[in-house]
Enzyme design. Sequence first.
Site, mmCIF file in Angstrom:
data_model
loop_
_atom_site.group_PDB
_atom_site.id
_atom_site.type_symbol
_atom_site.label_atom_id
_atom_site.label_comp_id
_atom_site.label_asym_id
_atom_site.label_seq_id
_atom_site.Cartn_x
_atom_site.Cartn_y
_atom_site.Cartn_z
ATOM 1 N N TYR A 141 0.822 -1.214 0.000
ATOM 2 C CA TYR A 141 0.000 0.000 0.000
ATOM 3 C C TYR A 141 0.857 1.266 0.000
ATOM 4 O O TYR A 141 0.378 2.347 -0.293
ATOM 5 C CB TYR A 141 -0.945 0.039 1.212
ATOM 6 C CG TYR A 141 -2.014 -1.026 1.209
ATOM 7 C CD1 TYR A 141 -2.242 -1.815 0.100
ATOM 8 C CD2 TYR A 141 -2.817 -1.238 2.328
ATOM 9 C CE1 TYR A 141 -3.209 -2.796 0.096
ATOM 10 C CE2 TYR A 141 -3.795 -2.212 2.325
ATOM 11 C CZ TYR A 141 -3.989 -2.994 1.218
ATOM 12 O OH TYR A 141 -4.953 -3.953 1.219
ATOM 13 N N LYS A 190 3.571 -15.456 2.589
ATOM 14 C CA LYS A 190 3.464 -16.197 1.319
ATOM 15 C C LYS A 190 4.897 -16.455 0.869
ATOM 16 O O LYS A 190 5.321 -16.073 -0.226
ATOM 17 C CB LYS A 190 2.657 -15.352 0.322
ATOM 18 C CG LYS A 190 2.332 -16.023 -0.980
ATOM 19 C CD LYS A 190 1.270 -17.095 -0.864
ATOM 20 C CE LYS A 190 1.032 -17.757 -2.205
ATOM 21 N NZ LYS A 190 0.246 -19.005 -2.102
ATOM 22 N N ASP A 223 -2.840 -18.288 2.057
ATOM 23 C CA ASP A 223 -3.974 -18.985 1.443
ATOM 24 C C ASP A 223 -4.537 -20.051 2.386
ATOM 25 O O ASP A 223 -5.751 -20.214 2.525
ATOM 26 C CB ASP A 223 -3.615 -19.560 0.060
ATOM 27 C CG ASP A 223 -2.195 -20.124 -0.006
ATOM 28 O OD1 ASP A 223 -1.413 -19.890 0.939
ATOM 29 O OD2 ASP A 223 -1.859 -20.800 -0.986
ATOM 30 N N ASP A 247 -5.171 -6.852 5.967
ATOM 31 C CA ASP A 247 -6.386 -6.151 5.558
ATOM 32 C C ASP A 247 -7.472 -7.163 5.197
ATOM 33 O O ASP A 247 -8.620 -7.094 5.653
ATOM 34 C CB ASP A 247 -6.046 -5.258 4.348
ATOM 35 C CG ASP A 247 -7.147 -4.272 4.012
ATOM 36 O OD1 ASP A 247 -8.138 -4.197 4.762
ATOM 37 O OD2 ASP A 247 -7.013 -3.572 2.993
#
Length: 357
Positions: A141, A190, A223, A247
Amino acid sequence: MNATIVLLPGDGIGPEIVAQAKRVLEVIAGRFGHTFTMPQHAIGGNAIDSCGDPLPEETLNACRNATAVLLGAVGGPKWDDPKAKTRPEAGLLRIRKELGLFANLRPTKTWDELLDASPLKREIIAGTDILFVRELTGGIYFGESGRRPHPSGEEAWNVMIYSTGEIERVVRVAADAARKRRGKLTMVDKANVLEASRLWRQVAERVVREEYPDLEYNVVLVDSMAMHLISKPREFDVVVTENLFGDILTDEASMLPGSLGLLPSASIGSSGPGLFEPIHGSAPDIAGKNLANPLATILAAAMMLRYSMSMNTEADAIEDAVSRVLKAGHRTKDIAGNGPSISTTEMGDLVVEMLRQ
Ligand code: NAD
């Protein structure tokens, strides 16, 4: 203790719910012998209306000098014009940045009395009590972004970037919190794909090994975490993750308790005042109707006492009062289902009454 708590009611239902939290704080001050000075300042759409800036200088200065800040919500259709020079949300992003609030804490706890309000089965969610710690001022972001021509039209990019120091400080916030809870810390990344995640994994593991060897620590891929949250949410205690993953996962987790009106959050930095607020928005559809659930804001006030002022007994007293009001069957419209409901002010009255008992 003398504390200055800056109140930023904001827009929509903000003023109605902050008014109830203020009453609760006044009762706490009286009962425990504290003096809370609670000046009120403008932020968001109403600040754009009054002075053309969603975060006026006066508001920012007051917040900088405060012990803590309690916010209602900002935004609404009146300020939604995409061509507008500035938007209410800009005030929120700026205050987080100006106060150096790099860690967002979101407790997600189910209430036994409200298990049927959740879209998930009660046997899956009963007993869920997770504290999410989301990195708030770094990552994709805030990384470099841009667009450039491409044979098919354009291409666009956003860079996910983190430094060792940014990871260390938020992992420490999470690990400290885990020590005060059930002693379990999960880091979500990840790392099988992203280099930024591999740095997260390396840094987080080192910080925990060297500084928090007493914690039970594990890592989960984002995930898998999305699935675990709705299949076995009870397994988690404190979860720390980067901005984008946090988020999305915290919004997913907000469905577990079944109502936005019950979830508080805190944004904190290394020093200086923290910002405490409900996770929901300004609910323009019910603003001014005395229908909003004030409990998320009242619980945000409890978090403020716990995290900014180390007032654990006072925070427990508020959380216990809310729990007893819910146990007694009182509900605002958002959590009443087809049953009878009470107003914002009546809910405030009941919490205040419980606190006085
Ligand atoms: P919202 O959270 O305001 O409302 C979603 C739904 O939940 C609405 O039906 C609303 O009535 C209900 N709801 C929310 N809080 C409630 C409460 N305390 N009691 C009872 N019902 C409640 O989200 P939205 O409708 O997507 O956004 C409305 C405005 O709020 C937008 O301008 C948005 O940008 C802004 N917003 C602000 C914040 C913030 O200030 N931190 C966060 C999210 C959205």
